[in-house]
Design an enzyme around this catalytic site. Structure first.
Site, mmCIF file in Angstrom:
data_model
loop_
_atom_site.group_PDB
_atom_site.id
_atom_site.type_symbol
_atom_site.label_atom_id
_atom_site.label_comp_id
_atom_site.label_asym_id
_atom_site.label_seq_id
_atom_site.Cartn_x
_atom_site.Cartn_y
_atom_site.Cartn_z
ATOM 1 N N SER A 17 0.832 -1.216 0.000
ATOM 2 C CA SER A 17 0.000 0.000 0.000
ATOM 3 C C SER A 17 0.860 1.257 0.000
ATOM 4 C CB SER A 17 -0.978 0.004 1.184
ATOM 5 O OG SER A 17 -0.312 -0.309 2.381
ATOM 6 N N HIS A 61 5.624 -12.951 7.163
ATOM 7 C CA HIS A 61 5.845 -11.545 6.792
ATOM 8 C C HIS A 61 7.025 -11.452 5.841
ATOM 9 C CE1 HIS A 61 6.256 -7.172 7.142
ATOM 10 N NE2 HIS A 61 4.985 -7.214 7.501
ATOM 11 N N ARG A 84 3.027 -5.286 16.925
ATOM 12 C CA ARG A 84 1.621 -4.852 16.858
ATOM 13 C C ARG A 84 0.715 -5.996 17.330
ATOM 14 N NH1 ARG A 84 1.719 -3.161 10.638
ATOM 15 N NH2 ARG A 84 2.673 -5.232 10.624
HETATM 16 N N1 HAX Z 1 0.986 -19.860 5.599
HETATM 17 C C1 HAX Z 1 1.400 -20.740 4.651
HETATM 18 N N2 HAX Z 1 2.420 -20.525 3.817
HETATM 19 C C2 HAX Z 1 3.087 -19.368 3.984
HETATM 20 C C3 HAX Z 1 2.733 -18.416 4.970
HETATM 21 C C4 HAX Z 1 1.635 -18.707 5.781
HETATM 22 N N3 HAX Z 1 1.204 -17.851 6.699
HETATM 23 N N4 HAX Z 1 3.601 -17.376 4.858
HETATM 24 C C5 HAX Z 1 4.438 -17.672 3.844
HETATM 25 N N5 HAX Z 1 4.113 -18.860 3.318
HETATM 26 C C6 HAX Z 1 4.701 -19.497 2.124
HETATM 27 C C7 HAX Z 1 4.531 -18.559 0.932
HETATM 28 O O1 HAX Z 1 3.217 -18.675 0.374
HETATM 29 C C8 HAX Z 1 5.620 -19.034 0.019
HETATM 30 O O2 HAX Z 1 5.172 -20.223 -0.609
HETATM 31 P P1 HAX Z 1 5.561 -20.550 -2.152
HETATM 32 O O3 HAX Z 1 7.044 -20.679 -2.146
HETATM 33 O O4 HAX Z 1 4.815 -21.798 -2.419
HETATM 34 O O5 HAX Z 1 5.082 -19.369 -2.953
HETATM 35 C C9 HAX Z 1 6.730 -19.418 0.998
HETATM 36 O O6 HAX Z 1 6.102 -19.603 2.271
HETATM 37 C C10 HAX Z 1 7.789 -18.334 1.145
HETATM 38 O O7 HAX Z 1 7.168 -17.117 1.488
HETATM 39 P P2 HAX Z 1 7.914 -16.013 2.389
HETATM 40 O O8 HAX Z 1 9.129 -15.598 1.632
HETATM 41 O O9 HAX Z 1 8.088 -16.495 3.778
HETATM 42 O O10 HAX Z 1 6.830 -14.868 2.440
HETATM 43 P P3 HAX Z 1 6.553 -13.705 1.382
HETATM 44 O O11 HAX Z 1 7.460 -12.585 1.668
HETATM 45 O O12 HAX Z 1 6.523 -14.227 -0.005
HETATM 46 O O13 HAX Z 1 5.046 -13.320 1.753
HETATM 47 C C11 HAX Z 1 3.248 -12.873 3.199
HETATM 48 C C12 HAX Z 1 4.736 -12.667 2.947
HETATM 49 C C13 HAX Z 1 2.823 -12.005 4.365
HETATM 50 C C14 HAX Z 1 2.452 -12.470 1.970
HETATM 51 C C15 HAX Z 1 3.026 -14.381 3.562
HETATM 52 O O14 HAX Z 1 3.711 -14.697 4.755
HETATM 53 C C16 HAX Z 1 1.563 -14.740 3.694
HETATM 54 O O15 HAX Z 1 0.923 -15.051 2.679
HETATM 55 N N6 HAX Z 1 0.986 -14.719 4.963
HETATM 56 C C17 HAX Z 1 -0.423 -14.978 5.154
HETATM 57 C C18 HAX Z 1 -1.247 -13.758 4.790
HETATM 58 C C19 HAX Z 1 -1.033 -12.621 5.788
HETATM 59 O O16 HAX Z 1 -1.085 -12.813 6.980
HETATM 60 N N7 HAX Z 1 -0.799 -11.424 5.263
HETATM 61 C C20 HAX Z 1 -0.646 -10.194 6.090
HETATM 62 C C21 HAX Z 1 0.791 -9.739 6.219
HETATM 63 C C22 HAX Z 1 0.927 -8.469 7.045
HETATM 64 C C23 HAX Z 1 0.356 -7.338 6.305
HETATM 65 O O17 HAX Z 1 0.827 -6.869 5.290
HETATM 66 N N8 HAX Z 1 -0.752 -6.879 6.773
HETATM 67 O O18 HAX Z 1 -1.374 -5.914 6.083
#
Ligand code: HAX
Length: 423
Positions: free
Chosen positions: A233, A309, A318
């Site tokens: 964002s 994250h 937080r």
């Molecule tokens: N559950 C399952 N798998 C997860 C995971 C979770 N909570 N977090 C990461 N992974 C997976 C990813 O999907 C990725 O899988 P692939 O290789 O198959 O694509 C792998 O682990 C590596 O990811 P990463 O490098 O650890 O994480 P990213 O930087 O790519 O993504 C995210 C960060 C926050 C998007 C990710 O951890 C996620 O999808 N979390 C769940 C959704 C969530 O809680 N989002 C909110 C984040 C905070 C925020 O911005 N709030 O607004």
């Protein structure tokens, strides 16, 4: 009187001179190298631009202007906005001055409600919220003054003015959408005597005899205010604002990104998940049952919302602040109990799963259970609350970007063929 603007007027020439000195001394130094895999993976970890409002440390989480978040969870959203912009906490007089500024701009124009009334009954509250903001774009002071030939040195003032006008209206816009979308009855008029969070609580119309929901919303709006510059964002709004699109355009651009399930929408996804646990087990499951439930979700290729994250490698402070609030106010609640139990179970499960680089909870893991307890049960509304708060960060970043004359964002993309032949 606008004490915040006066403070910025004093600071800006000094910071401009300071940055000129940094550029003279270090302008040609390297701060990042980019690998091919980073170019294919969301530019993760590349240091490529500056944001001074806040920073995120992998081990400590959010640091606002040098102050770790957990040291200032008691301050008001108005105070954190002042802090984001100026780098210091306001005096009582400065806080009251900012409150007065907000109070004089509370009303959302009628045409916004007319537009929102015409939207489909099942429109997502984030779609309504962003439409509401964008529909007010014609009110932009920046746009009018730009059209009249405003000099570049005054851009930041017009952004600040738009930002304050917009921020002042967001609690009313959000609360009005809540009442309209979830058939809660007529809108409740804002009360200029109340603080920003208090007005939201007043206008949303949920009972709050103890004042605890008000306290929760002060904390909620404070905690979500900013998370440095590279998250979806912030970066989207930074990019759009760099084209000198006004804050109405730039803020909606950022919020459209916040509406994604991997970003701000994770708060609604998370509570949905927590309630699915409650329904599956008729209340609080055992640790073993919860572990199995998480595994079945992961085995279906789904993420555990609220965990992981891109930058953090520790429990999000937080999240810790919300857990502290919950333990102090609603410790015996079942839904909050599931959130607490997830914190015990999910990190181990994610470590064993072996994919997520960060197995710890983020901001979205706990907030929903608290809102739910105080009667705000419509979880597809939750990202609107995140948006009301995050607009403070986007506006603060924008004010400084224009004050420092940061040019239009335009990184260079490359093709796969170029990588094959030139790297
Ligand atoms: N559950 C399952 N798998 C997860 C995971 C979770 N909570 N977090 C990461 N992974 C997976 C990813 O999907 C990725 O899988 P692939 O290789 O198959 O694509 C792998 O682990 C590596 O990811 P990463 O490098 O650890 O994480 P990213 O930087 O790519 O993504 C995210 C960060 C926050 C998007 C990710 O951890 C996620 O999808 N979390 C769940 C959704 C969530 O809680 N989002 C909110 C984040 C905070 C925020 O911005 N709030 O607004």
């Amino acid at each position: 009187m606008n004490l915040l603007k006066e403070e910025l007027k004093n600071q800006i020439p000094k910071i401009q001179a300071d940055i000129k000195k940094v550029l003279d001394e270090k302008g040609e130094k390297t701060i990042s190298e980019v690998t091919v895999s980073q170019a294919y993976s969301g530019m993760r970890g590349i240091k490529a631009f500056v944001c001074d409002t806040s920073s995120v440390s992998a081990e400590k989480g959010l640091i606002i202007r040098g102050i770790p978040l957990l040291d200032i969870t008691h301050i008001l959203p108005e105070e954190v906005f002042f802090l984001l912009l100026t780098g210091r906490l306001p005096s009582e007089e400065e806080t009251n001055d900012l409150k007065d500024e907000f109070s004089s701009q509370l009303n959302v124009p009628d045409y916004v409600w007319n537009i929102l009334n015409e939207m489909p009954e099942d429109a997502h509250p984030m779609t309504m919220f962003n439409t509401g903001i964008l529909s007010m774009q014609g009110e932009s002071v920046f746009r009018k003054r730009y059209d009249d030939g405003m000099p570049k040195s005054e851009f930041w003032e017009a952004i600040l003015e738009d930002g304050i006008r917009l921020l002042a209206k967001l609690p009313a816009l959000g609360a009005g959408i809540y009442r309209m979308r979830f058939q809660k009855g007529a809108r409740i008029e804002p009360d200029p005597k109340k603080d920003w969070a208090g007005n939201f609580v007043h206008m949303i119309g949920l009972p709050d005899d103890s004042g605890d929901f008000h306290r929760l919303m002060q904390l909620y709006f404070m905690l979500h205010c900013d998370h440095e510059g590279g998250n979806v964002s912030a970066f989207a709004s930074h990019t759009v604002a760099s084209a000198l699109s006004d804050p109405y355009y730039a803020v909606t651009a950022g919020l459209n990104g916040l509406a994604g399930p991997l970003h701000g929408l994770a708060n609604q996804e998370c509570l949905k998940f927590v309630l699915s646990v409650r329904d599956e087990f008729g209340g609080l499951p055992s640790e073993e049952e919860l572990k199995e439930y998480c595994w079945s979700r992961l085995n279906n290729g789904r993420v555990i919302p609220g965990y992981g994250h891109a930058v953090l490698r520790c429990p999000d402070p937080r999240f810790s602040a919300f857990i502290d609030f919950g333990q102090g106010h609603i410790a015996n609640d079942d839904v909050f109990g599931i959130v607490d139990l997830l914190f015990k179970v999910v990190p181990g499960v994610l470590k064993e799963h072996g994919k997520a680089k960060n197995p710890w909870p983020n901001v979205d893991a706990a907030s929903g259970s608290l809102l739910y307890y105080y009667g705000l049960k419509e979880f597809n509304f939750y990202t609107v609350l995140f948006s009301i708060s995050r607009t403070m960060g986007m506006i603060s970043q924008m004010v400084w970007e224009r004050a420092l004359g940061i040019p239009i964002t335009r990184p260079k993309s490359i093709t796969t063929d170029w990588i094959k032949t030139s790297v």
